[in-house]
Design a protein around this motif. Structure first.
Motif, mmCIF file in Angstrom:
data_model
loop_
_atom_site.group_PDB
_atom_site.id
_atom_site.type_symbol
_atom_site.label_atom_id
_atom_site.label_comp_id
_atom_site.label_asym_id
_atom_site.label_seq_id
_atom_site.Cartn_x
_atom_site.Cartn_y
_atom_site.Cartn_z
ATOM 1 N N GLN A 181 108.451 92.344 26.132
ATOM 2 C CA GLN A 181 107.347 92.013 27.037
ATOM 3 C C GLN A 181 106.092 92.848 26.797
ATOM 4 O O GLN A 181 105.357 93.136 27.723
ATOM 5 N N SER A 190 104.711 82.632 21.425
ATOM 6 C CA SER A 190 104.334 82.950 20.051
ATOM 7 C C SER A 190 105.350 82.401 19.041
ATOM 8 O O SER A 190 106.535 82.295 19.329
ATOM 9 N N TRP A 228 100.870 81.709 21.777
ATOM 10 C CA TRP A 228 100.700 83.157 21.901
ATOM 11 C C TRP A 228 101.499 83.663 23.092
ATOM 12 O O TRP A 228 102.032 82.880 23.869
ATOM 13 N N GLY A 229 101.579 84.984 23.186
ATOM 14 C CA GLY A 229 102.365 85.574 24.267
ATOM 15 C C GLY A 229 103.817 85.135 24.135
ATOM 16 O O GLY A 229 104.354 85.081 23.028
ATOM 17 N N ASP A 276 101.775 87.832 18.090
ATOM 18 C CA ASP A 276 102.790 88.617 18.805
ATOM 19 C C ASP A 276 104.085 88.684 18.014
ATOM 20 O O ASP A 276 104.739 87.657 17.804
ATOM 21 N N GLU A 336 92.767 83.411 21.081
ATOM 22 C CA GLU A 336 94.212 83.200 21.036
ATOM 23 C C GLU A 336 94.525 81.928 20.254
ATOM 24 O O GLU A 336 93.791 80.951 20.313
ATOM 25 N N TYR A 377 102.843 92.475 25.579
ATOM 26 C CA TYR A 377 101.821 91.524 25.153
ATOM 27 C C TYR A 377 100.433 92.133 25.323
ATOM 28 O O TYR A 377 99.509 91.821 24.595
ATOM 29 N N GLY A 410 107.031 91.252 21.725
ATOM 30 C CA GLY A 410 106.700 90.331 22.802
ATOM 31 C C GLY A 410 107.913 89.876 23.583
ATOM 32 O O GLY A 410 108.277 90.455 24.595
#
Lengths: 263, 685
Positions: B578, B605, B601-602, B569, B597, B580, B574
């Motif tokens: 936002q 990240s 992550w997300g 990300d 993943e 993702y 991200g």
């Protein structure tokens, strides 16, 4: 220490690094309409040095250039860096080569208080490297060229002069004096857009070249360009083939053959 | 004896108590004034505005402590115990004062319930403090960095709470009415004291000791870290939201700067100053900061602490009082400095804000220090100077050429909107994607996909110029504005209403930090207003466009790619916006692909290390940020690491080479993966 009045001579030059140059049809000049103009690299160091001296010991810094209205950009940059005053000599119809430029600069410097005059070693466009020496000659000032270290003292300056083979000459020179500054003497500061906008409000004094009292003979070009040409593509490059280890071996062989390294 | 609250039992000098209490409250108010006056010293707007979402955040993140519990349940529990215990005792004391002076209502069962509550709050406070002390001094939780005042505060609070129980216990040892049984703590303690006579003699001492400690705490409160209980709700209320405009730093200062009157040094905004004072040095930011984790000489926590000390000294209203200055020269002459070297390490990845329990992002205040350093100019690294000067002269930070910007298509047909082509969608290629030979491939892959999908699109050709992101991130506000005006002017001139970018950086900047910049919008942004409101141009990142195409069946007949793929990300896609899901939706739609993943992550990240202007500086710690990241990809057995940002692509591919992972792990842009599955004649290796 007594604060110094410093005059710095600067020039606006075309930026040519990594730029593919094209010649005018006349073959007497480089096409400049697509080029971006910047402060001459050596002059940038000279200005930085002058500002540092002023910041540490007080005094004043005046930037002087010979050029047209577009070249005021270089003066505004100097003002943004911290120069107090800026003077532009309008060449009118003159075609200033190194000799005319030096005569005009000398006439302006003469009218200003000057304990110390700084120029760059050379200009990026013409690269004659003689303006500093010529101005010193016109004004009868002591002169040192290729200066890469500078510490002001009382009535004198301690300077380092770059010699061949990585040697340096350290000496003390009485003031007033003119120094041609080498790149790398210090790291020139970044000049922000906001700083330049702020400097745009300061006044730039404009003087007419013909009103400076320079002898007419000194305003005649000493040099005329007959022809310019671009160097032909050489055969100097060798592309090395193979994996990293064999390429490294080849490089070592080449360096040995050329005498760059021993063993 | 009636059941009721007994006030000042056995205390003769009640007026003395009130004199001390008044003094303590005065010191408290002075302290609060000093701290708040630092906030108000900011140039520009001082508005808090009204935001329902902000208030909701104060409840969930502040009172309920959601962000404190996240990732550290014990810390959340500790904080809740202390906070509720403290608040409960504070409110209880206030209610008791009302009972004593105004309306006598603490009697009968009301009083028994009241005293039971007070006992519970007291126990909660002590329990919370024990957890805090154990975490800090016994277990020594690694992220907690302990300083002298930390112990002081915890011990003072604990002494206040414990002596409270002793005061009660001593009283109950003398007179033990049956109805005080709800005060279980006091009752238990009273049994330890055998002699009522001794208790009676001892009582005034313990009472006064407790009183002085409590009043001292109130006086010390605004000068200590406890001040966060007042500042944090404000910082949480104003928390910057993803995709919401980031107020310009320079706008308010510009005229002052132009007049040459602005003081040297960073000019923090109202929000920054609140943020600085809300920090409790919990150190969660240091744990997630990619730079700090790579052992670089940077720590968001220490930056905040340093900046806070600097602003408290620089904006101290007491320093304006000449009489004080002359008598206490040392107190006012010490000017804490913010070390300028550290600020360039920040990648502006926003991870600190994401994790911060009180919604403080060090990167925002760092932006102000960078702006001050850029204005000063004398300590800017030569590489960055070169990049900025190149940007100023040639409209890009990479090459001394405007012409070379349009060389990336390498023969592909790309309509040029500035040469008369008409298209619905404008593709903003971006500097890095246009000039870097590796990143150019992502642009070519995107063009192939768009052509394959039959989308009408075009670029701004050679006229495209840098959006100004690098200038903005390193604090060159003037250059940012020039580039913004140029780019916005181009979009207007060529009638662009729908824009797609290669880079999350251009995307974020144009979407969230560009004009129209009306005063109303600025106010709305400060109040945490609507994301990207009223932008005349729809701005999307290419992953969003791909996701839309995929939803419409783009990959219906795509070839299978039987690989294990992981997705990195990019920060500006991200955490900043936002986004993702869109890139993951595209990856999952490719037949054969297994998406795994990485550890982070997300929202968690890790940054590749290329953001915040670091692409143009040589800053290195013990580990390279990009290598840390690539090893995470290798650890989950990924064969392809996909990303959606040219910086990430360059940084991560470079890291794959230096970490010797090149053979087993391929770094690709999402466009390249999609183009490959569509067999669109991908790039020659």
């Amino acid at each position: 220490m007594k604060p110094l009045d410093i005059v710095v001579c600067v020039k606006n030059v075309p930026f040519t690094q990594d730029v593919d140059l094209v010649l005018e049809a006349s073959k007497r000049d480089v096409r400049k309409d697509n080029l971006v103009y910047v402060i001459n690299e050596w002059d940038n160091y000279a200005v930085e040095e002058a500002i540092r001296i002023k910041e540490q010991w007080g005094g004043s810094v005046t930037a002087v250039t010979v050029g047209n209205e577009d070249d005021e950009e270089v003066l505004r940059r100097c003002l943004a860096m911290g120069a107090d005053e800026a003077v532009r000599v309008e060449p009118g119809g003159l075609q200033p080569d190194a000799f005319i430029t030096a005569a005009l600069l000398a006439a302006v410097v003469r009218s200003l208080p000057h304990d110390l005059v700084l120029t760059g070693v050379q200009s990026d466009d013409l690269s004659h490297g003689i303006v500093g020496g010529l101005v010193a000659e016109h004004l009868g000032l002591r002169h040192a060229a290729v200066v890469n270290g500078l510490t002001p003292g009382d009535g004198s300056v301690d300077i380092a002069i770059e010699l061949e083979g990585g040697q340096e000459e350290i000496c003390r020179m009485a003031l007033p004096a003119l120094l041609s500054i080498q790149t790398g003497i210090s790291e020139p500061r970044y000049v922000s857009i906001m700083g330049i906008r702020k400097a745009a409000k300061k006044e730039i004094e404009v003087l007419d070249a013909r009103a400076l009292g320079v002898a007419t003979g000194d305003l005649e070009p000493a040099l005329t360009v007959e022809e310019l040409y671009l160097p032909s593509d050489g055969e100097a490059a060798t592309m090395l083939q193979g994996d990293a280890a064999s390429v490294a071996d080849q490089i070592i062989h080449i360096m040995r053959d050329k005498g760059v390294c021993n063993g | 004896m009636a059941i009721e609250r007994i006030h000042f039992w056995g205390i003769a000098a009640v007026p003395l108590f009130y004199v001390l209490a008044a003094l303590s409250v005065m010191v408290f108010l002075t302290g609060v004034y000093l701290r708040v006056s630092v906030w108000l010293s900011a140039r520009g707007g001082h508005k808090l505005g009204i935001s329902a979402e902000g208030m909701a955040r104060v409840v969930t993140d502040g009172l309920l402590g959601r962000r404190i519990f996240r990732g550290d349940i014990l810390a959340g529990l500790m904080h809740s115990l202390i906070m509720w215990g403290f608040l409960g005792l504070f409110v209880g004391t206030a209610l008791s004062t009302v009972d004593h002076w105004f309306v006598h209502y603490l009697n009968g069962e009301t009083y028994r319930i009241f005293s039971l509550c007070m006992e519970v709050f007291g126990v909660m406070l002590i329990a919370g403090l024990v957890v805090a002390l154990v975490r800090r001094y016994v277990v020594r939780v690694s992220r907690l960095k302990t300083e002298g005042p930390d112990l002081w505060i915890l011990v003072l609070l604990a002494v206040a709470a414990i002596t409270g129980f002793f005061v009660e216990g001593t009283r109950l040892a003398v007179q033990t009415p049956y109805w005080e049984s709800f005060s279980f703590g006091g009752v238990v303690l009273s049994h330890l004291i055998a002699s009522p006579a001794w208790a009676q003699a001892f009582y005034p001492y313990i009472w006064w000791f407790h009183a002085v400690i409590c009043l001292g705490l109130i006086a010390y409160f605004p000068f200590s870290r406890l001040f966060h209980s007042l500042a944090a709700p404000v910082s949480i209320y104003r928390a910057p939201q993803p995709g919401v405009r980031w107020a310009r730093t320079a706008a308010a200062d510009q005229e002052a700067v132009a007049d040459g009157e602005a003081p040297r040094g960073p000019r923090f905004s109202f929000g920054d100053l609140i943020d600085l004072s809300a920090c409790t040095r919990c150190g969660r930011c240091d744990e997630v900061c990619p730079s700090a984790s790579a052992m670089e000489p940077f720590s968001p926590r220490e930056f905040i602490a340093g900046a806070n000390a600097y602003t408290r000294a620089a904006a101290n209203p007491l320093a304006r009082i000449k009489w004080l200055r002359e008598r206490l020269p040392r107190a006012f002459s010490v000017a804490p400095k913010i070390s300028p070297e550290q600020i360039w390490y920040c990648t502006t990845c926003r991870a600190c804000l994401e994790i911060c329990p009180v919604c403080v992002g060090a990167y925002r205040s760092i932006g102000q220090v960078r702006a001050a350093e850029i204005e000063d100019g004398s300590r800017v690294s030569p590489l960055l100077v070169k990049a900025l000067e190149t940007l100023y002269r040639f409209g890009n930070p990479w090459e001394s050429s405007k012409r070379k910007r349009s060389e990336w298509p390498a023969g592909l047909a790309v309509p040029d909107l500035t040469e008369g082509a008409h298209a619905d969608l404008c593709y903003f290629v971006g500097c890095t994607t246009s000039f870097d030979t590796r990143a150019q491939k992502l642009a070519r892959a995107f063009v192939r996909i768009m052509t394959h999908a039959g989308i009408s699109f075009g670029t701004l050709g050679q006229r495209e110029t840098c959006c100004g992101d690098i200038a903005r991130r390193v604090g060159e506000e003037g250059l940012f504005e020039e580039q913004m005006d140029k780019t916005a002017g181009l979009l207007e001139r060529y009638g662009v209403t729908d824009l797609v970018t290669s880079s999350p950086h251009c995307f974020n900047l144009i979407k969230n930090e560009y004009p129209p910049w009306s005063r109303e919008q600025e106010a709305a942004a400060l109040n945490g207003g609507a994301p990207g409101s009223a932008a005349p141009v729809r701005v999307r990142h290419y992953t969003q466009v791909l996701a839309e195409l995929v939803d419409a069946g783009l990959l219906g007949r795509a070839a299978a790619i039987n690989r294990r793929v992981t997705y990195h990300d990019p920060c500006y896609l991200g955490r900043y916006n936002q986004i993702y899901d869109a890139p993951r939706r595209v990856i999952r739609a490719i037949p054969g692909v297994t998406l795994v993943e990485m550890e982070h992550w997300g929202p968690d990240s890790l940054c590749c290390g290329g953001g915040g202007g670091r692409m143009w500086q040589e800053l290195e710690g013990e580990k390279r940020l990009s290598e840390v990241r690539i090893k995470e990809a290798a650890a989950v057995g990924a064969e392809i690491l996909v990303t959606g940002c040219p910086y990430c692509l360059i940084m991560l591919e470079d890291a794959a080479k230096t970490a010797d992972l090149e053979g087993g792990l391929k770094v690709m842009d999402l466009n390249e993966l999609v183009a490959e599955s569509l067999a669109l004649g991908g790039e020659e290796e």
